[in-house]
Design an enzyme around this catalytic site. Structure first.
Site, mmCIF file in Angstrom:
data_model
loop_
_atom_site.group_PDB
_atom_site.id
_atom_site.type_symbol
_atom_site.label_atom_id
_atom_site.label_comp_id
_atom_site.label_asym_id
_atom_site.label_seq_id
_atom_site.Cartn_x
_atom_site.Cartn_y
_atom_site.Cartn_z
ATOM 1 N N HIS A 36 -25.051 4.116 -2.420
ATOM 2 C CA HIS A 36 -26.491 4.275 -2.276
ATOM 3 C C HIS A 36 -27.230 3.722 -3.494
ATOM 4 O O HIS A 36 -28.247 3.052 -3.372
ATOM 5 C CB HIS A 36 -26.845 5.751 -2.072
ATOM 6 C CG HIS A 36 -26.865 6.142 -0.637
ATOM 7 N ND1 HIS A 36 -25.714 6.394 0.077
ATOM 8 C CD2 HIS A 36 -27.888 6.301 0.241
ATOM 9 C CE1 HIS A 36 -26.036 6.703 1.324
ATOM 10 N NE2 HIS A 36 -27.344 6.649 1.454
ATOM 11 N N LYS A 101 -23.988 16.429 5.986
ATOM 12 C CA LYS A 101 -23.976 17.883 6.144
ATOM 13 C C LYS A 101 -25.046 18.504 5.255
ATOM 14 O O LYS A 101 -25.330 18.009 4.170
ATOM 15 C CB LYS A 101 -22.590 18.464 5.822
ATOM 16 C CG LYS A 101 -22.204 18.378 4.366
ATOM 17 C CD LYS A 101 -20.961 19.211 4.044
ATOM 18 C CE LYS A 101 -20.582 19.018 2.587
ATOM 19 N NZ LYS A 101 -19.412 19.726 2.125
#
Lengths: 175, 282
Positions: A36, A101
């Site tokens: 990222h 999650k």
């Protein structure tokens, strides 16, 4: 159960509500913290990304190496909130879906609404189970990152729950 | 009379323990998950628990790790005074066994340097705690600790006059903040007493202890506290994956140690539903 396919179309996303369970078929790209960071650096420098983000899904996952005869090892989701600080530039560049999650920040919830995207949860801590739904794995970029490299996965019937929908409703709202 | 233990035997034992921890869910954890599955009334929570049970059976059968986060290894060693390690040193032998397990078991190497984030390859060094004890045994126990749960652990230095309620409230707060990120249902390890560092080690070691059946006879204050906390945590409605339900915690394990008159450290180490540990005596 509802089935969806990639690349994601807006009308498909529009039909999904937080809490709904779906089965995904198609391509997803793995990326976690270091990938990222690099993707956002490339965006900042206006360089080409290792894959076109438009209408694609990123899966927050760092799988274990594939044992002999297997496509992939254990491959469950990692904690999504760590990716919050990198998410908006990706959405701006066309990313449509994320799988992970846990909760997202308020800022990300409104960005999901703004960019008409969606956030899914995958069963957490069930990496061996999830490996059964991965049909192909291919390295896309940054092998030096090891498990944190970007992999292109082809999945079938990959079980997901809508975490945050296009209207910004979150499955955790009631809690 | 000294007992000789070859470094190679230690490496081999560690190698086996790491593989076992990653592929075979602990018996007590599995049993507690199974009974939670039967008792859970929330429809979605029940399904999630079923997926976790299925995950455990796939992992065991096909040697695919229970979780992609194959953890950082923490080893607790009890070395008898009469044990002499030959042909190598203890720490090196442990790390060698770990590297072999992560390589040959196709486990994920997640350990890296803290600031430059360079992977050390082989998931070493392990965190090793060694105690010298009486006797001629070498006891090894280890856990492979995932960081989804580790990141949600906390410590607090209470005043010595803190009430039991304040301590319980803190533990509940830590569990609440751990929420869905740390992969509930949890095993909650609690360390009470000692110093800042000792409390944290106790909390970690507590997660390796077998989960006590809450219905078994209460023999002391700590067991009563464990039962009360378990009940209260399971009323938080966090549930498997944080999507609600009665199964938020599989067990609360508390270890204590004497502390200073001026303080009361309390550490809470959160462990996920796949609390992975294994042990062996050499």
């Amino acid at each position: 159960m509802k089935k969806i396919t990639t690349p994601l179309k807006e009308k498909d996303i529009r039909a999904l509500k937080a809490g709904e369970e779906v089965l995904l078929k198609g391509v997803i790209y793995t990326a976690r913290d270091q990938a990222h960071k690099r993707l956002c650096d490339l965006i900042k420098k206006r360089r080409q990304l290792p894959f076109a983000l438009k209408n694609q899904i990123i899966y927050y996952c760092g799988p274990t190496p594939a044992p002999p005869g297997k496509i992939i090892g254990s491959c469950g989701p990692t904690t999504s909130s760590r990716m919050d600080k990198f998410t908006i530039p990706l959405l701006k560049n066309g990313l449509k879906g994320m799988i992970g999650k846990g909760k997202r920040s308020a800022e990300i919830i409104s960005a999901i609404k703004k960019y008409k995207a969606i956030y899914f949860l995958a069963p957490a801590g069930a990496g061996a189970y999830l490996s059964k739904f991965v049909k192909k794995k291919e390295l896309i970029s940054w092998p030096e990152l090891g498990t944190e490299a970007i992999f292109r996965l082809e999945v079938e019937d990959f079980p997901l729950i809508v975490g945050i929908d296009i209207k910004g409703r979150s499955i955790y709202d009631k809690r | 009379m000294m007992k000789r233990v070859f470094a190679k035997e230690i490496s081999e034992a560690i190698f086996q323990l790491v593989l076992k921890a990653n592929f075979v869910l602990r018996k007590d954890v599995l049993k507690t998950l199974q009974s939670a599955y039967f008792q859970e009334k929330d429809f979605r929570a029940k399904r999630m628990l079923k997926i976790l049970l299925e995950n455990a059976s796939i992992s065991r059968r096909e040697k695919i790790p229970l979780c992609q986060d194959t953890g950082m290894v923490v080893v607790f060693v009890e070395k008898g005074e009469e044990v002499r390690i030959v042909n190598g040193s203890l720490n090196e032998a442990i790390n060698k066994g770990i590297r072999k397990a992560y390589r040959e078991g196709y486990l994920r190497s997640s350990v890296c340097t803290p600031l430059s984030r360079v992977n050390t390859q082989g998931n070493t060094p392990a965190v090793i705690y060694t105690r010298i004890v009486k006797g001629d045994k070498l006891r090894l126990k280890l856990c492979v600790k995932g960081f989804g749960a580790e990141n949600r652990s906390q410590i607090k230095m209470f005043a010595p006059t803190a009430s039991e309620k304040e301590i319980k409230d803190f533990i509940l707060k830590v569990v609440k903040e751990a929420g869905p990120d740390a992969c509930p249902p949890f095993v909650v390890g609690v360390g009470i007493g000692g110093t800042f560092d000792k409390a944290a080690i106790l909390a970690k070691e507590a997660t390796l202890r077998e989960i006590r059946n809450p219905k078994s006879k209460i023999q002391n204050k700590i067991q009563r506290l464990e039962n009360e906390l378990l009940r209260e945590i399971n009323k938080l409605n966090i549930g498997p994956m944080g999507l609600g339900g009665e199964t938020t915690c599989l067990g609360v394990n508390i270890l204590t140690f004497p502390t200073h008159i001026a303080g009361l450290p309390v550490a809470v180490n959160i462990s996920c539903h796949a609390t992975r540990s294994a042990k062996k005596v050499l």
